[in-house]
Design a protein around this motif. Structure first.
Motif, PDB file in Angstrom:
ATOM      1  N   PRO A  72       1.084  -1.184  -0.123  1.00 57.10           N
ATOM      2  CA  PRO A  72       0.137  -0.037  -0.005  1.00 57.10           C
ATOM      3  C   PRO A  72       0.930   1.313  -0.011  1.00 57.10           C
ATOM      4  O   PRO A  72       1.929   1.422   0.429  1.00 57.10           O
ATOM      5  N   ASN A 121     -11.279   5.303   8.051  1.00 56.07           N
ATOM      6  CA  ASN A 121     -10.464   4.431   6.981  1.00 56.07           C
ATOM      7  C   ASN A 121     -11.307   4.547   5.681  1.00 56.07           C
ATOM      8  O   ASN A 121     -12.372   4.489   5.638  1.00 56.07           O
ATOM      9  N   TYR A 124      -7.855   2.431   0.068  1.00 58.22           N
ATOM     10  CA  TYR A 124      -6.785   2.838  -0.673  1.00 58.22           C
ATOM     11  C   TYR A 124      -6.828   1.768  -2.443  1.00 58.22           C
ATOM     12  O   TYR A 124      -6.637   2.760  -3.312  1.00 58.22           O
ATOM     13  N   GLU A 125      -7.156   0.720  -2.110  1.00 54.69           N
ATOM     14  CA  GLU A 125      -7.377  -0.020  -3.241  1.00 54.69           C
ATOM     15  C   GLU A 125      -8.246   0.710  -4.523  1.00 54.69           C
ATOM     16  O   GLU A 125      -7.961   0.917  -5.578  1.00 54.69           O
TER      17      GLU A 125
END
Length: 227
Positions: A72, A121, A124-125
């Motif tokens: 990441p 959160n 990110y993907e």
């Protein structure tokens, strides 16, 4: 920690520009020899997988037969962010598609760094995919307290602009050399506390009947006009 990203263009982009982040490549279809040769030259492990497993890895997304396990991206510190002259601050924007589109536009138009003002959160993907990899090309940090961030920027002589429908037409404003542009969430925009602390509120004058734009579209227009 690793993550799975998928889609032909994003996987090829990662191999071309960020191969150091790629750990493994998964192929769920036959591909042409030229593309395979490009993938193979990066010396990353290539695994064949069936469509059912690939679909599970992509969580039902359109993987096009291309998937990659990657490291990441890592946020940088606020201290580092303050060194940049053109910064975009996303306040409470949560739609992954919008965030990805904004990263892509910001990178293409010369924004030097992005601040994600999030209290939770996010994927990110999804952002990497929606930005077609641009999230990996531009420094970013995560900041939960936007009001403190504004104070930090002002102490560094970073001029703080905010986007709001009641603001002054961006075309009529002389833009400072060192700036941060604050964009609010899709539904609510910037809240009153944030607006009250910013140096200048700007807007895009509309010619049609609608009084607002999608936040990623607005971001592109404002960034372009700020130069």
């Amino acid at each position: 920690m690793v993550m799975i990203v998928y889609g032909k263009q994003i996987v090829l982009h990662l191999l071309e520009r960020h191969s150091d982040l790629v750990e493994e490549i998964y192929l769920a279809k036959e591909i042409d020899t030229k593309t395979f040769a490009f993938i193979a030259k990066n010396n990353r492990r290539i695994l064949r997988t069936d469509l059912k497993k690939a679909q599970a890895m992509a969580r039902g997304g359109n993987h096009q037969g291309f998937l990659a396990k990657i490291i990441p991206p890592l946020p940088i510190s606020l201290k580092e962010i303050k060194k940049y002259n053109k910064v975009l601050v996303l306040c409470g924007i949560t739609d992954v598609g919008n965030i990805g589109a904004i990263f892509r536009t910001a990178y293409c138009l010369g924004v030097e760094a992005v601040v994600l003002g999030l209290s939770e959160n996010f994927s990110y993907e999804g952002v990497i995919r929606a930005s077609v990899g641009a999230m990996l090309d531009i420094p970013f940090c995560v900041c939960k307290n936007i009001l403190d961030l504004i104070n930090e920027f002002k102490n560094e002589n970073i001029y703080c602009y905010g986007a709001d429908i009641m603001g002054e037409d961006i075309k009529n404003i002389t833009i400072q050399d060192k700036w941060a542009l604050f964009l609010g969430s899709e539904g609510e925009g910037l809240n009153k506390k944030i607006l009250s602390k910013l140096d200048k509120i700007v807007s895009i004058r509309m010619k049609g009947d609608f009084n607002s734009l999608n936040v990623s579209v607005a971001a592109g227009i404002l960034i372009n006009r700020m130069g």
